[in-house]
Scaffold this motif. Structure first.
Motif, PDB file in Angstrom:
ATOM      1  N   ILE A 242       0.842  -1.207   0.000  1.00  0.00           N
ATOM      2  CA  ILE A 242       0.000   0.000   0.000  1.00  0.00           C
ATOM      3  C   ILE A 242       0.873   1.252   0.000  1.00  0.00           C
ATOM      4  CG2 ILE A 242      -1.727   1.308   1.289  1.00  0.00           C
ATOM      5  CD1 ILE A 242      -2.804  -1.368   2.322  1.00  0.00           C
ATOM      6  N   LEU A 243       1.918   1.257   0.830  1.00  0.00           N
ATOM      7  CA  LEU A 243       2.827   2.409   0.872  1.00  0.00           C
ATOM      8  C   LEU A 243       3.506   2.617  -0.478  1.00  0.00           C
ATOM      9  CD1 LEU A 243       4.312   1.720   4.406  1.00  0.00           C
ATOM     10  CD2 LEU A 243       3.127   3.827   3.757  1.00  0.00           C
ATOM     11  N   ASP A 244       3.868   1.514  -1.125  1.00  0.00           N
ATOM     12  CA  ASP A 244       4.488   1.603  -2.445  1.00  0.00           C
ATOM     13  C   ASP A 244       3.498   2.144  -3.469  1.00  0.00           C
ATOM     14  OD1 ASP A 244       6.525   1.261  -4.344  1.00  0.00           O
ATOM     15  OD2 ASP A 244       5.727  -0.682  -4.924  1.00  0.00           O
ATOM     16  N   SER A 245       2.252   1.685  -3.393  1.00  0.00           N
ATOM     17  CA  SER A 245       1.218   2.155  -4.313  1.00  0.00           C
ATOM     18  C   SER A 245       0.974   3.649  -4.151  1.00  0.00           C
ATOM     19  CB  SER A 245      -0.072   1.371  -4.064  1.00  0.00           C
ATOM     20  OG  SER A 245      -1.010   1.588  -5.075  1.00  0.00           O
ATOM     21  N   LEU A 246       1.193   4.157  -2.932  1.00  0.00           N
ATOM     22  CA  LEU A 246       1.006   5.578  -2.655  1.00  0.00           C
ATOM     23  C   LEU A 246       2.292   6.382  -2.892  1.00  0.00           C
ATOM     24  CD1 LEU A 246      -1.036   5.199   0.653  1.00  0.00           C
ATOM     25  CD2 LEU A 246      -1.919   6.091  -1.505  1.00  0.00           C
ATOM     26  N   SER A 247       3.327   5.700  -3.418  1.00  0.00           N
ATOM     27  CA  SER A 247       4.635   6.324  -3.690  1.00  0.00           C
ATOM     28  C   SER A 247       5.267   6.899  -2.427  1.00  0.00           C
ATOM     29  CB  SER A 247       4.501   7.434  -4.747  1.00  0.00           C
ATOM     30  OG  SER A 247       4.007   6.905  -5.954  1.00  0.00           O
ATOM     31  N   LEU A 248       5.124   6.175  -1.323  1.00  0.00           N
ATOM     32  CA  LEU A 248       5.672   6.627  -0.042  1.00  0.00           C
ATOM     33  C   LEU A 248       6.801   5.738   0.452  1.00  0.00           C
ATOM     34  CD1 LEU A 248       2.294   7.329   1.810  1.00  0.00           C
ATOM     35  CD2 LEU A 248       3.831   9.036   0.842  1.00  0.00           C
ATOM     36  N   ILE A 249       7.135   4.708  -0.278  1.00  0.00           N
ATOM     37  CA  ILE A 249       8.067   3.695   0.199  1.00  0.00           C
ATOM     38  C   ILE A 249       9.484   4.253   0.299  1.00  0.00           C
ATOM     39  CG2 ILE A 249       8.786   2.694  -1.994  1.00  0.00           C
ATOM     40  CD1 ILE A 249       7.527   0.645   0.955  1.00  0.00           C
ATOM     41  N   THR A 250      10.193   3.879   1.359  1.00  0.00           N
ATOM     42  CA  THR A 250      11.611   4.227   1.531  1.00  0.00           C
ATOM     43  C   THR A 250      12.381   2.961   1.902  1.00  0.00           C
ATOM     44  OG1 THR A 250      11.397   4.679   3.908  1.00  0.00           O
ATOM     45  CG2 THR A 250      10.962   6.517   2.391  1.00  0.00           C
ATOM     46  N   ASP A 251      13.699   3.016   1.764  1.00  0.00           N
ATOM     47  CA  ASP A 251      14.519   1.853   2.114  1.00  0.00           C
ATOM     48  C   ASP A 251      14.366   1.494   3.584  1.00  0.00           C
ATOM     49  OD1 ASP A 251      15.431   1.650  -0.461  1.00  0.00           O
ATOM     50  OD2 ASP A 251      17.280   2.781  -0.099  1.00  0.00           O
ATOM     51  N   GLU A 252      14.197   2.505   4.431  1.00  0.00           N
ATOM     52  CA  GLU A 252      14.064   2.246   5.862  1.00  0.00           C
ATOM     53  C   GLU A 252      12.812   1.438   6.186  1.00  0.00           C
ATOM     54  OE1 GLU A 252      16.121   2.865   8.503  1.00  0.00           O
ATOM     55  OE2 GLU A 252      17.522   3.269   6.874  1.00  0.00           O
ATOM     56  N   MET A 253      11.771   1.615   5.401  1.00  0.00           N
ATOM     57  CA  MET A 253      10.508   0.934   5.695  1.00  0.00           C
ATOM     58  C   MET A 253      10.629  -0.582   5.587  1.00  0.00           C
ATOM     59  SD  MET A 253       7.645   3.426   3.951  1.00  0.00           S
ATOM     60  CE  MET A 253       7.314   5.055   4.635  1.00  0.00           C
ATOM     61  N   TYR A 254      11.518  -1.052   4.713  1.00  0.00           N
ATOM     62  CA  TYR A 254      11.684  -2.500   4.568  1.00  0.00           C
ATOM     63  C   TYR A 254      12.240  -3.135   5.841  1.00  0.00           C
ATOM     64  CZ  TYR A 254      10.728  -2.022  -0.413  1.00  0.00           C
ATOM     65  OH  TYR A 254      10.121  -1.768  -1.625  1.00  0.00           O
ATOM     66  N   LYS A 255      12.872  -2.324   6.680  1.00  0.00           N
ATOM     67  CA  LYS A 255      13.438  -2.834   7.931  1.00  0.00           C
ATOM     68  C   LYS A 255      12.451  -2.763   9.088  1.00  0.00           C
ATOM     69  CE  LYS A 255      17.919  -1.046   6.365  1.00  0.00           C
ATOM     70  NZ  LYS A 255      18.998  -0.042   6.618  1.00  0.00           N
ATOM     71  N   MET A 256      11.307  -2.108   8.888  1.00  0.00           N
ATOM     72  CA  MET A 256      10.320  -1.950   9.954  1.00  0.00           C
ATOM     73  C   MET A 256       9.476  -3.206  10.106  1.00  0.00           C
ATOM     74  SD  MET A 256       8.877   1.894   9.161  1.00  0.00           S
ATOM     75  CE  MET A 256       9.951   3.321   9.066  1.00  0.00           C
ATOM     76  N   ASN A 257       8.943  -3.425  11.317  1.00  0.00           N
ATOM     77  CA  ASN A 257       7.975  -4.507  11.512  1.00  0.00           C
ATOM     78  C   ASN A 257       6.591  -4.049  11.085  1.00  0.00           C
ATOM     79  OD1 ASN A 257       6.883  -2.951  13.612  1.00  0.00           O
ATOM     80  ND2 ASN A 257       8.069  -4.019  15.182  1.00  0.00           N
ATOM     81  N   ASP A 258       5.627  -4.970  11.101  1.00  0.00           N
ATOM     82  CA  ASP A 258       4.308  -4.626  10.572  1.00  0.00           C
ATOM     83  C   ASP A 258       3.596  -3.567  11.410  1.00  0.00           C
ATOM     84  OD1 ASP A 258       4.043  -6.357  12.657  1.00  0.00           O
ATOM     85  OD2 ASP A 258       2.811  -7.818  11.617  1.00  0.00           O
ATOM     86  N   GLU A 259       3.830  -3.571  12.743  1.00  0.00           N
ATOM     87  CA  GLU A 259       3.189  -2.561  13.595  1.00  0.00           C
ATOM     88  C   GLU A 259       3.677  -1.162  13.236  1.00  0.00           C
ATOM     89  OE1 GLU A 259       0.889  -3.136  15.874  1.00  0.00           O
ATOM     90  OE2 GLU A 259       0.895  -5.315  15.727  1.00  0.00           O
ATOM     91  N   LYS A 260       4.981  -1.033  13.044  1.00  0.00           N
ATOM     92  CA  LYS A 260       5.558   0.260  12.695  1.00  0.00           C
ATOM     93  C   LYS A 260       5.068   0.724  11.322  1.00  0.00           C
ATOM     94  CE  LYS A 260       8.624   3.648  13.184  1.00  0.00           C
ATOM     95  NZ  LYS A 260       8.385   4.758  14.138  1.00  0.00           N
ATOM     96  N   LEU A 261       4.976  -0.209  10.371  1.00  0.00           N
ATOM     97  CA  LEU A 261       4.489   0.139   9.030  1.00  0.00           C
ATOM     98  C   LEU A 261       3.038   0.589   9.080  1.00  0.00           C
ATOM     99  CD1 LEU A 261       6.075  -2.781   6.984  1.00  0.00           C
ATOM    100  CD2 LEU A 261       6.618  -0.361   6.727  1.00  0.00           C
TER     101      LEU A 261
END
Length: 901
Positions: A242-261
């Motif tokens: 969803i974050l990628d679809s909204l063009s909000l994705i960053t490299d740091e987000m891949y390291k986050m857990n699902d709660e943080k995302l």
């Protein structure tokens, strides 16, 4: 062995040609290049090669007669089974010979005797088959004659074409779409969940997509996202999607857990009006897992669910009525069938009555209609053929439309043999998985499904196979490349269920989705040659699986996972004959050097924190494709690919250093290190573009270069490293990424581009990033004679003005421009005579889209992301002018994000 497969060898029979041809190729490679591994069995292997060559000829000569005569079908099955048995024996022998050269003389002698005996038994089975084959030829039974000496026994290659992927024909959904759109845009300002409910194949996703892409919906909801959920899902992957679809994705987000995302997503959406489509939700628990990420603010936001389960819809929104999708009427069914079969043409009168019968017998289920239309498309449109399909559909479909699976199986039944195995192979991928086509084609060729046709490379033939499956409506196109070719594809979940079911029944593949503990006490079936793990990967490997004849092991975990060090050795112990190993979703703590014992490997995909690709990989003489993802910024490729005669594709992340051959040799055709097979090197440092590397890859089709590009273009006397690219006559795709870390690219810009004659002569697609070139240098690119796609990523060029020269970009069809300080751009039909698509992203200084683009009659599509208001206004003027002058077959489409600029 042969008796076992009576009644269970349908798919094996259909794979006969590919199995025998693949085995013959392996035997030839062994006899020519690795005869030292055949000590004690060389005579048996040579005899096997001779006998199987006869069997191959018979398979070609009998291809048209298999469907008519049971005796021929049985004989083909026996040939396939014997080929598999011989393959298992020889592969096991070669593995042992390669791994255990240190055996004592006595043990080695016993080892040879054992395999020699087994090969002699296979020879006896072949001899009995040969007697039957000879009788058929001598007596010309079943109309089979020896044709293998001439061209008529070969399937002629189809005309090469660029696939034209049509828009989905949506029939009967106009009223439904209006109702959904109204519910999305009207009503309460509070967050509302709206559900589309219906059985599989009824068109829930098609309807949702029709609404999602409607211009009025795009305008109403600037923040839109689409995500597939399916039965097996990862909450983390859903939120990342969803974050990628909204063009909000960053490299740091891949390291986050699902709660943080979930928190990141909630925070972004809190002050926005948004629309999120959550496609294919199976359970109430799935909705409960996800809803925490969606703020319930009074901004008119909506969530659109699609589900087969009314309970899920009512659970998500107890207050709102789900939209139950109806079946198509008889008239709508015929309209859809007619559109799919005849495109924009008209059904001949003599076929209309039968067509109406076929449509009626699909009982209003769109998926069944679409799949059956693929059957009608692939044969001559005659009454006899249509009557046969009408009768078959009638026998498969009862009045209960849920028996659609049988209709789908009917379409499978009518596939050519070479496409049946390719279709069933889709079962290895998880439900709703978006499949990269480049990966699919590499897998098919490594599996041996694709047969050589003339001089055409296997990957091109494999692409034609895929296009054929798309034309038959069995595979969906998810994304297209700028060139118009298929980039990613999907398969409807009901068709995937069919492929998994048939693959399991035919012992072709086995999919593990649940905990593998249930399987731990029983060995993997001797006849299962492909294993796919979609979840509980650790459970699976700790159960100590053992597959003596497994040729493919693939894992598509729902989310990336770490593999403990003590588990890295299971591969070579469990699957000694494996050819395909895809563990891209598993992070290895170290490079698993044990895999070099798997000498039959043709395809490897691995991930981890690797800094080095060890030289020992060079021992894998069968390896064709190597895909390595690393978290390390740099990767030292110590693999000596020049020793690997079958090697074709190298994909690596990071700044990769590739070594040349170890010694100086002649630079002519006699050079032993020339590797004409190599087609892909992506990506390597500029320093690797030396003559002793590129001169030895004359067949290279795709090259990615990442690093300090100033090194690439810097001249040393009269030459530069870039000059070596000019000799790559087959190179079609080139990426130049200026990565100058720790310095910013703006401080390490390249001074200019080499002259146009120094570029590869047949280059079709070029990507530049962070090169900070002055716009005056782009005229060099305009002179490239075959350039069709130009992607100027962020800061590829700098400067306020671009004045193209007349006569350039003669074949350019697609132009991407990323971040730049460009203010004025002049363009017309003289500058871009064949331009079809323009994409501009974050061109925050551009004052106007050139009005001269109105003159470009081929221009069909323009997309602007975050343009200036003036640029957006000028684009709308172009749209108005184009639409007033366009003919119906060339409707200009303009997309502006956000739409209210």
């Amino acid at each position: 062995m042969i008796r076992f497969l009576q009644g269970e060898c349908t798919l094996l029979r259909e794979m006969a040609d590919a199995v025998v041809e693949f085995l013959l190729l392996n035997l030839k490679q062994l006899l020519l290049y690795h005869v030292d591994l055949l000590s004690g069995v060389k005579d048996e292997v040579e005899s096997l090669h001779r006998e199987l060559s006869l069997m191959k000829a018979f398979l070609k000569d009998s291809r048209e007669k298999r469907s008519e005569y049971e005796y021929v079908r049985e004989l083909v099955s026996q040939i396939t089974v014997v080929a598999y048995e011989a393959e298992d024996i020889i592969d096991t022998f070669v593995t042992n010979a390669a791994m255990q050269k240190a055996r004592s003389t006595v043990r080695r002698a016993f080892h040879v005797f054992d395999h020699s005996s087994k090969l002699r038994n296979v020879a006896k089975e072949i001899e009995s088959i040969k007697v039957k084959v000879k009788e058929i030829y001598d007596k010309k039974m079943f109309g089979i004659q020896s044709l293998h000496g001439g061209e008529s026994s070969h399937r002629s290659p189809p005309q090469k074409r660029v696939p034209m992927v049509e828009e989905e024909n949506v029939v009967g959904f106009d009223d439904e779409a209006r109702k959904i759109s109204s519910r999305l845009t009207n009503g309460s300002e509070e967050l509302e969940i709206i559900s589309i409910v219906g059985m599989g194949g009824l068109g829930k996703t098609t309807l949702a997509k029709k609404v999602y892409t409607d211009p009025s919906i795009e305008f109403h909801f600037y923040n839109r996202a689409w995500i597939y959920v399916s039965q097996q899902y990862s909450r983390k992957e859903v939120f990342l999607g969803i974050l990628d679809s909204l063009s909000l994705i960053t490299d740091e987000m891949y390291k986050m857990n699902d709660e943080k995302l979930a928190g990141e997503l909630f925070s972004h959406l809190r002050s926005k009006r948004y629309l999120v489509v959550i496609d294919d939700v199976w359970t109430m628990e799935a909705w409960d897992d996800l809803q925490m990420a969606f703020p319930k603010t009074a901004s008119g936001s909506r969530i659109l669910l699609t589900t087969r389960n009314t309970e899920v819809a009512l659970h998500a929104n107890p207050e709102g009525l789900p939209h139950h999708l109806r079946f198509l009427t008889h008239e709508e069914s015929w309209e859809l069938l007619s559109k799919k079969v005849f495109r924009k043409g008209i059904c001949p009168l003599e076929l209309e009555d039968i067509g109406l019968q076929i449509a009626k017998k699909c009982y209003g289920l769109p998926l069944a209609i679409v799949v059956v239309s693929g059957l009608l498309l692939k044969k001559e449109k005659t009454r006899d053929w249509w009557k046969k399909i009408a009768n078959d559909v009638s026998s498969y479909v009862a009045r209960d439309p849920k028996q659609c699976m049988d209709v789908l199986a009917l379409s499978y039944k009518h596939l050519p043999d070479h496409l049946k195995v390719c279709f069933i192979y889709f079962g290895v991928f998880p439900e709703d998985f978006e499949i990269p086509v480049w990966k699919l084609l590499r897998l098919w060729t490594s599996e041996g499904f694709v047969q050589k046709m003339g001089q055409e490379c296997l990957e091109d033939t494999a692409e034609e196979y895929l296009e054929d499956l798309v034309d038959r409506n069995l595979v969906l196109v998810a994304k297209k490349r700028a060139s118009g070719r298929i980039k990613t594809c999907r398969i409807h979940d009901m068709l995937r269920d069919l492929s998994v079911k048939m693959g399991s029944e035919e012992k072709f593949l086995e999919v593990f989705k649940e905990s593998a503990q249930n399987h731990s006490l029983s060995p993997i079936s001797k006849y299962h040659r492909r294993l796919c793990v979609h979840s509980h990967f650790l459970d699976f490997i700790t159960s100590r699986p053992f597959g003596p004849n497994v040729r493919s092991f693939l894992c598509f975990a729902s989310e990336e996972m770490e593999l403990l060090r003590e588990h890295t050795s299971f591969l070579h112990e469990a699957f000694r004959l494996v050819r395909v190993l895809d563990l891209k979703y598993i992070n290895f703590p170290r490079f698993p050097t044990e895999i070099v014992q798997l000498v039959h490997l043709r395809y490897i995909a691995l991930s981890g924190n690797f800094r080095v690709l060890p030289a020992s990989i060079s021992k894998l003489w069968n390896l064709e494709t190597l895909i390595v993802g690393t978290k390390s910024r740099e990767l030292d490729i110590q693999v000596d690919i020049w020793k690997m005669s079958q090697f074709k594709h190298l994909y690596t992340s990071g700044l990769s250093c590739l070594r040349g051959p170890p010694a100086k040799t002649r630079k002519d055709n006699a050079d032993p290190f020339v590797r004409r097979n190599i087609q892909t090197i992506s990506t390597v440092l500029p320093d690797c573009c030396k003559e002793n590397i590129l001169a030895r890859t004359p067949g290279l089709r795709k090259l990615g270069i990442r690093g300090k590009l100033a090194t690439l273009v810097a001249t040393n006397g009269d030459s530069s490293l870039f000059d070596n690219l000019a000799k790559l006559d087959n190179l079609e795709t080139l990426k130049l990424l200026n990565d100058t870390f720790p310095l910013p690219p703006s401080q390490c810009q390249i001074p200019g581009l080499p002259q146009s004659y120094k570029f590869p002569p047949n280059l079709k697609k070029l990507t530049l990033s962070d090169t900070f070139l002055d716009w005056s240098h782009i005229s060099t690119l305009g002179m490239l004679p075959n350039l069709e796609v130009l992607k100027l990523k962020d800061y590829a060029f700098k400067g306020t003005q671009w004045e193209p020269l007349d006569g350039g970009f003669r074949l350019l069809r697609v132009l991407h421009i990323g971040r730049t300080n460009l203010e004025h751009w002049n363009a017309s039909g003289h500058h871009f005579p064949r331009l079809q698509q323009v994409f501009l992203k974050h061109c925050s200084s551009l004052n106007e889209i050139p009005f001269g683009l109105v003159e470009v009659s081929s221009l069909q599509n323009m997309e602007l992301f975050w343009p200036t208001p003036a640029a957006a206004a000028s684009a709308r003027i172009i749209q108005q002018e184009k639409q007033e002058g366009d003919i119906k077959d060339n409707v200009f489409k303009l997309v502006i994000y956000p739409p209210d600029i």
